[in-house]
Design a protein around this motif. Structure first.
Motif, PDB file in Angstrom:
ATOM      1  N   ALA A 185      39.276  38.913  47.729  1.00  0.00           N
ATOM      2  CA  ALA A 185      39.670  38.997  46.319  1.00  0.00           C
ATOM      3  C   ALA A 185      41.183  39.011  46.167  1.00  0.00           C
ATOM      4  N   THR A 186      41.877  39.619  47.118  1.00  0.00           N
ATOM      5  CA  THR A 186      43.341  39.765  47.020  1.00  0.00           C
ATOM      6  C   THR A 186      44.108  38.689  47.767  1.00  0.00           C
ATOM      7  N   ARG A 187      43.407  37.704  48.301  1.00  0.00           N
ATOM      8  CA  ARG A 187      44.054  36.679  49.127  1.00  0.00           C
ATOM      9  C   ARG A 187      45.236  36.014  48.415  1.00  0.00           C
ATOM     10  N   TYR A 188      45.073  35.732  47.125  1.00  0.00           N
ATOM     11  CA  TYR A 188      46.107  35.000  46.387  1.00  0.00           C
ATOM     12  C   TYR A 188      46.904  35.894  45.439  1.00  0.00           C
ATOM     13  N   THR A 189      46.715  37.197  45.531  1.00  0.00           N
ATOM     14  CA  THR A 189      47.467  38.110  44.657  1.00  0.00           C
ATOM     15  C   THR A 189      48.368  38.984  45.525  1.00  0.00           C
ATOM     16  N   VAL A 190      47.900  40.128  45.942  1.00  0.00           N
ATOM     17  CA  VAL A 190      48.738  40.978  46.802  1.00  0.00           C
ATOM     18  C   VAL A 190      48.725  40.518  48.249  1.00  0.00           C
ATOM     19  N   GLY A 191      47.788  39.641  48.620  1.00  0.00           N
ATOM     20  CA  GLY A 191      47.829  38.975  49.907  1.00  0.00           C
ATOM     21  C   GLY A 191      47.124  39.661  51.055  1.00  0.00           C
ATOM     22  N   ARG A 192      46.579  40.858  50.840  1.00  0.00           N
ATOM     23  CA  ARG A 192      45.881  41.567  51.910  1.00  0.00           C
ATOM     24  C   ARG A 192      45.102  42.726  51.301  1.00  0.00           C
TER      25      ARG A 192
ATOM     26  N   LEU B  10      57.592  36.787  22.857  1.00  0.00           N
ATOM     27  CA  LEU B  10      57.230  36.588  24.256  1.00  0.00           C
ATOM     28  C   LEU B  10      56.371  35.335  24.380  1.00  0.00           C
ATOM     29  N   HIS B  11      56.849  34.366  25.127  1.00  0.00           N
ATOM     30  CA  HIS B  11      56.106  33.136  25.370  1.00  0.00           C
ATOM     31  C   HIS B  11      55.517  33.249  26.771  1.00  0.00           C
ATOM     32  N   LEU B  12      54.286  33.691  26.851  1.00  0.00           N
ATOM     33  CA  LEU B  12      53.708  34.208  28.080  1.00  0.00           C
ATOM     34  C   LEU B  12      53.254  33.126  29.047  1.00  0.00           C
ATOM     35  N   ILE B  13      53.294  33.492  30.331  1.00  0.00           N
ATOM     36  CA  ILE B  13      52.795  32.636  31.396  1.00  0.00           C
ATOM     37  C   ILE B  13      51.701  33.382  32.149  1.00  0.00           C
ATOM     38  N   SER B  14      51.065  32.672  33.073  1.00  0.00           N
ATOM     39  CA  SER B  14      50.337  33.280  34.178  1.00  0.00           C
ATOM     40  C   SER B  14      50.813  32.581  35.443  1.00  0.00           C
ATOM     41  N   LEU B  15      51.258  33.354  36.406  1.00  0.00           N
ATOM     42  CA  LEU B  15      51.791  32.853  37.672  1.00  0.00           C
ATOM     43  C   LEU B  15      50.661  32.893  38.690  1.00  0.00           C
ATOM     44  N   ILE B  16      50.205  31.722  39.145  1.00  0.00           N
ATOM     45  CA  ILE B  16      48.979  31.626  39.934  1.00  0.00           C
ATOM     46  C   ILE B  16      49.239  30.837  41.212  1.00  0.00           C
ATOM     47  N   HIS B  17      48.813  31.381  42.335  1.00  0.00           N
ATOM     48  CA  HIS B  17      48.926  30.693  43.618  1.00  0.00           C
ATOM     49  C   HIS B  17      48.260  29.331  43.530  1.00  0.00           C
ATOM     50  N   GLU B  18      48.881  28.330  44.138  1.00  0.00           N
ATOM     51  CA  GLU B  18      48.393  26.958  43.984  1.00  0.00           C
ATOM     52  C   GLU B  18      46.992  26.740  44.553  1.00  0.00           C
ATOM     53  N   ASP B  19      46.526  27.623  45.428  1.00  0.00           N
ATOM     54  CA  ASP B  19      45.185  27.484  45.988  1.00  0.00           C
ATOM     55  C   ASP B  19      44.137  28.303  45.254  1.00  0.00           C
TER      56      ASP B  19
ATOM     57  N   PRO C  54      34.238  38.319  19.916  1.00  0.00           N
ATOM     58  CA  PRO C  54      32.988  37.877  20.544  1.00  0.00           C
ATOM     59  C   PRO C  54      33.224  37.545  22.003  1.00  0.00           C
ATOM     60  N   PRO C  55      32.281  37.863  22.897  1.00  0.00           N
ATOM     61  CA  PRO C  55      32.459  37.554  24.309  1.00  0.00           C
ATOM     62  C   PRO C  55      32.665  36.076  24.532  1.00  0.00           C
ATOM     63  N   GLY C  56      33.549  35.738  25.496  1.00  0.00           N
ATOM     64  CA  GLY C  56      33.734  34.347  25.863  1.00  0.00           C
ATOM     65  C   GLY C  56      32.593  33.867  26.736  1.00  0.00           C
ATOM     66  N   LYS C  57      32.506  32.581  26.909  1.00  0.00           N
ATOM     67  CA  LYS C  57      31.472  32.031  27.782  1.00  0.00           C
ATOM     68  C   LYS C  57      31.758  32.434  29.224  1.00  0.00           C
ATOM     69  N   PRO C  58      30.731  32.794  29.980  1.00  0.00           N
ATOM     70  CA  PRO C  58      30.958  33.147  31.383  1.00  0.00           C
ATOM     71  C   PRO C  58      31.533  31.967  32.134  1.00  0.00           C
ATOM     72  N   GLU C  59      32.410  32.253  33.086  1.00  0.00           N
ATOM     73  CA  GLU C  59      32.953  31.216  33.942  1.00  0.00           C
ATOM     74  C   GLU C  59      33.175  31.804  35.314  1.00  0.00           C
ATOM     75  N   SER C  60      33.229  30.942  36.299  1.00  0.00           N
ATOM     76  CA  SER C  60      33.530  31.398  37.653  1.00  0.00           C
ATOM     77  C   SER C  60      35.021  31.666  37.737  1.00  0.00           C
ATOM     78  N   HIS C  61      35.387  32.834  38.253  1.00  0.00           N
ATOM     79  CA  HIS C  61      36.811  33.126  38.328  1.00  0.00           C
ATOM     80  C   HIS C  61      37.085  34.132  39.418  1.00  0.00           C
ATOM     81  N   ALA C  62      38.308  34.124  39.849  1.00  0.00           N
ATOM     82  CA  ALA C  62      38.826  35.134  40.768  1.00  0.00           C
ATOM     83  C   ALA C  62      40.076  35.695  40.155  1.00  0.00           C
ATOM     84  N   PRO C  63      40.543  36.842  40.642  1.00  0.00           N
ATOM     85  CA  PRO C  63      41.755  37.418  40.072  1.00  0.00           C
ATOM     86  C   PRO C  63      42.942  36.478  40.172  1.00  0.00           C
ATOM     87  N   GLY C  64      43.803  36.545  39.165  1.00  0.00           N
ATOM     88  CA  GLY C  64      44.991  35.720  39.151  1.00  0.00           C
ATOM     89  C   GLY C  64      46.210  36.552  39.316  1.00  0.00           C
TER      90      GLY C  64
END
Length: 207
Positions: free
Chosen positions: A47-54, A139-148, A197-207
């Motif tokens: 789960a943390t592979r692309y966030t905190v890395g370990r 605030l013009h927000l981003i999400s910073l996401i590992h390329e993989d 209202p809840p959004g549609k379910p989607e496959s996701h991992a932490p960003g």
């Protein structure tokens, strides 16, 4: 404004509501006991592979939560603890995030693995978008996401963010996803006492 600079003043009070509500979630301040549930995320190496890395130790998970709680004091905004209304379970975190090495303020999300794929992260992200547009329109927000991190990139796109560019970040390549400009967002429900209202379910991992 540039909250990353040392000249940015510490706010006297929060700049955004400290609690939000959606159809299925309470986005609330952290409580001391939340660290144990969040450790299920931080101790999961995949789960943390692309966030905190370990995987984190229990002590490191506690400090990670404490850092998110302290972010509110220093920035006037920050991540929320995600609590499922139906069960009272802590699912993960989502909210605004701007450490001093981040290029710009972002919307972050991270869910404990059993809660992936049910739309919780997108539901929380939309509530944060709406609250930020209402209370922090500059605030013009981003999400910073590992390329993989493909699942997290799909989630960003699902809530309207567009890939703007790539950058080197902490020894890896990251993509910057730009969230819709506040002026283009319909300020929807998601602030205290209101429901989205809840959004549609989607496959996701932490960003």
């Amino acid at each position: 404004m540039d909250p990353a600079t040392s000249a940015f003043p510490v706010p006297d009070s929060p700049l955004i509501p400290t609690a939000l509500e959606t159809g299925r979630l309470n986005l609330r301040p952290f409580r001391h006991e939340d660290w144990r549930a969040l450790h299920a995320y931080y101790s999961d190496a995949d789960a943390t592979r692309y966030t905190v890395g370990r995987a984190f130790t229990e002590a490191e998970s506690w400090r990670a939560m404490a850092g998110m709680a302290g972010h509110w004091m220093l920035r006037g905004f920050g991540p929320y603890c995600l609590e499922e209304k139906a069960s009272g379970s802590v699912l993960g975190v989502a909210g605004l995030w701007y450490p001093n090495d981040w290029p710009e303020p972002e919307i972050k999300w991270a869910l404990v693995r059993p809660h992936w794929g049910r739309g919780f992260a997108s539901e929380a992200a939309r509530a944060v978008q709406a609250a930020a547009a209402r209370h922090l329109p500059d605030l013009h927000l981003i999400s910073l996401i590992h390329e993989d991190n493909e699942p997290s990139m799909r989630l960003a796109e699902a809530v309207g963010a567009k890939c703007e560019r790539t950058m080197d970040f902490r020894g890896s390549t990251a993509r910057i996803y730009r969230h819709p400009h506040p002026s283009s967002l319909r300020v929807q429900a998601g602030v205290q006492g209101e429901a989205v209202p809840p959004g549609k379910p989607e496959s996701h991992a932490p960003g």
